[in-house]
Scaffold this motif. Structure first.
Motif, PDB file in Angstrom:
ATOM      1  N   ARG A   1       0.796  -1.226   0.000  1.00  0.00           N
ATOM      2  CA  ARG A   1       0.000   0.000   0.000  1.00  0.00           C
ATOM      3  C   ARG A   1       0.826   1.272   0.000  1.00  0.00           C
ATOM      4  O   ARG A   1       0.453   2.260  -0.629  1.00  0.00           O
ATOM      5  N   PHE A   2       1.910   1.256   0.744  1.00  0.00           N
ATOM      6  CA  PHE A   2       2.667   2.495   0.912  1.00  0.00           C
ATOM      7  C   PHE A   2       3.725   2.690  -0.157  1.00  0.00           C
ATOM      8  O   PHE A   2       4.421   3.703  -0.162  1.00  0.00           O
ATOM      9  N   ASP A   3       3.877   1.740  -1.055  1.00  0.00           N
ATOM     10  CA  ASP A   3       4.759   1.912  -2.209  1.00  0.00           C
ATOM     11  C   ASP A   3       4.085   1.297  -3.431  1.00  0.00           C
ATOM     12  O   ASP A   3       4.535   0.288  -3.981  1.00  0.00           O
ATOM     13  N   PRO A   4       2.981   1.903  -3.894  1.00  0.00           N
ATOM     14  CA  PRO A   4       2.240   1.324  -5.020  1.00  0.00           C
ATOM     15  C   PRO A   4       3.032   1.301  -6.318  1.00  0.00           C
ATOM     16  O   PRO A   4       2.820   0.424  -7.161  1.00  0.00           O
ATOM     17  N   VAL A   5       3.957   2.240  -6.502  1.00  0.00           N
ATOM     18  CA  VAL A   5       4.771   2.245  -7.718  1.00  0.00           C
ATOM     19  C   VAL A   5       5.684   1.022  -7.744  1.00  0.00           C
ATOM     20  O   VAL A   5       5.769   0.309  -8.752  1.00  0.00           O
ATOM     21  N   ALA A   6       6.369   0.749  -6.635  1.00  0.00           N
ATOM     22  CA  ALA A   6       7.229  -0.431  -6.572  1.00  0.00           C
ATOM     23  C   ALA A   6       6.415  -1.710  -6.712  1.00  0.00           C
ATOM     24  O   ALA A   6       6.867  -2.690  -7.323  1.00  0.00           O
ATOM     25  N   THR A   7       5.204  -1.717  -6.158  1.00  0.00           N
ATOM     26  CA  THR A   7       4.334  -2.894  -6.268  1.00  0.00           C
ATOM     27  C   THR A   7       3.996  -3.184  -7.716  1.00  0.00           C
ATOM     28  O   THR A   7       4.131  -4.321  -8.192  1.00  0.00           O
ATOM     29  N   ASP A   8       3.567  -2.158  -8.452  1.00  0.00           N
ATOM     30  CA  ASP A   8       3.194  -2.362  -9.852  1.00  0.00           C
ATOM     31  C   ASP A   8       4.414  -2.673 -10.717  1.00  0.00           C
ATOM     32  O   ASP A   8       4.322  -3.469 -11.659  1.00  0.00           O
ATOM     33  N   ALA A   9       5.557  -2.066 -10.400  1.00  0.00           N
ATOM     34  CA  ALA A   9       6.768  -2.358 -11.160  1.00  0.00           C
ATOM     35  C   ALA A   9       7.159  -3.827 -11.017  1.00  0.00           C
ATOM     36  O   ALA A   9       7.520  -4.489 -12.000  1.00  0.00           O
ATOM     37  N   ALA A  10       7.084  -4.354  -9.800  1.00  0.00           N
ATOM     38  CA  ALA A  10       7.437  -5.755  -9.568  1.00  0.00           C
ATOM     39  C   ALA A  10       6.478  -6.689 -10.298  1.00  0.00           C
ATOM     40  O   ALA A  10       6.900  -7.691 -10.890  1.00  0.00           O
ATOM     41  N   LEU A  11       5.190  -6.359 -10.268  1.00  0.00           N
ATOM     42  CA  LEU A  11       4.215  -7.203 -10.962  1.00  0.00           C
ATOM     43  C   LEU A  11       4.411  -7.151 -12.469  1.00  0.00           C
ATOM     44  O   LEU A  11       4.249  -8.168 -13.164  1.00  0.00           O
TER      45      LEU A  11
END
Length: 325
Positions: A256-266
């Motif tokens: 939640r607190f790093d949505p950019v990193a989350t989407d980049a990893a996915l």
């Protein structure tokens, strides 16, 4: 039989404890999250006091809090410290890592692969080819639930939110209050365990009219939630507080607190599994595209794993993760 599935992704490693065909625990470890728990790092005392600050001898010189520093140790002194809690990202603020003084040799501390192996359970290493076992078990759906904070269960749903003070779990549903509370308690324990939620946790149960019902829920939590933890009894307003050790970010905080990193990893995970030949195009919203471009080693690793040249394209019309093809 329970087993860990482990995937060394690009920019992010993932582990899922699978039992009876379900993910019961999920953990991720990202590049750049800071020193791990158990890491022994050289540093320099930059602020004295009851809770002192030490600048770590790492890229960016992150700081860690450290207690029990003798008054005889002056600012500027060299120290060797062991990380006891990772740095935490919270809504509106970040917390530095915690450390303690040590004489142990320098080291990076156990990574995610080593930590899951410590469980003594079988660890299965996954690759980008062959069946996508994590996805078959609902990895993307799990990340979406964490992101939205909505966890349905039979007869109701949980709403989960994390604040700087605590993680809040609200049990929502209709029907008999005791039955809903029991189902909600089971679902809440599953989320706490799955996301490795630590620190202070508040569960808001439906109002139960009698002590017997509240005692039954207390006992159910004790039976289902793995130790160690402390808790209060459910009060007359339906609230229970649970305290669990918090040594690293929960999955909720990471997603939640790093949505950019989350989407980049996915997106990178999707790109590893893209079928085809020739140029591999990763199309994402600008923030995600910029994040991936800022890590040329990720792009080089993607090209090495796929055998295809790669291009990252920013598209303002893209929502969410983006796509790779």
């Amino acid at each position: 039989m329970a087993e860990w599935l482990y995937e060394a992704g690009i920019g992010e490693c993932r582990a899922a404890l699978v039992q009876n065909g379900r993910i019961v625990e999920a953990q991720i470890e990202r590049d750049g999250e800071g020193p791990r728990v158990g890491a022994v790092v050289a540093g320099r005392l930059v602020e004295a006091g009851k809770v002192a600050l030490v600048a770590l001898d790492l890229p960016g010189q992150p700081v860690a809090t450290i207690a029990g520093v003798a008054q005889s140790i002056s600012v500027g002194s060299s120290l060797t410290v062991e990380i006891t809690r990772m740095a935490l990202r919270e809504r509106g603020r970040d917390k530095p890592a915690r450390a303690r003084m040590t004489e142990a040799p320098l080291g990076e501390g156990p990574d995610l692969r080593a930590r899951v192996a410590m469980s003594g359970l079988l660890v299965v290493d996954l690759g980008p080819t062959g069946p996508d076992r994590l996805e078959e078990l609902g990895w993307s759906e799990l990340i979406d639930r964490v992101r939205v904070g909505h966890w349905p269960f039979s007869g109701g749903a949980l709403w989960v939110d994390t604040t700087p003070a605590m993680t809040l779990i609200d049990i929502d549903g209709e029907g008999d209050a005791l039955a809903l509370s029991k189902a909600g308690a089971t679902a809440a324990v599953e989320v706490i365990r799955c996301c490795d939620i630590g620190g202070s946790i508040a569960i808001d149960f439906p109002s139960l009219p009698g002590r017997a019902g509240r005692h039954a829920i207390d006992a159910l939590i004790d039976a289902l939630l793995p130790q160690p933890f402390e808790r209060t009894a459910i009060n007359g307003f339906g609230l229970m507080q649970i305290i669990r050790r918090r040594s690293r970010p929960s999955l909720i905080e990471q997603v939640r607190f790093d949505p950019v990193a989350t989407d980049a990893a996915l997106l990178l995970r999707q790109a590893e599994r893209a079928v085809g030949a020739g140029l591999l195009r990763l199309v994402a919203r600008p923030a995600v595209a910029d994040h991936i471009r800022a890590h040329p080693d990720w792009i080089a690793e993607l090209q090495r794993r796929t055998g295809r040249p790669s291009e990252v394209v920013a598209d303002t019309d893209v929502k969410g993760v983006g796509h790779a093809q």
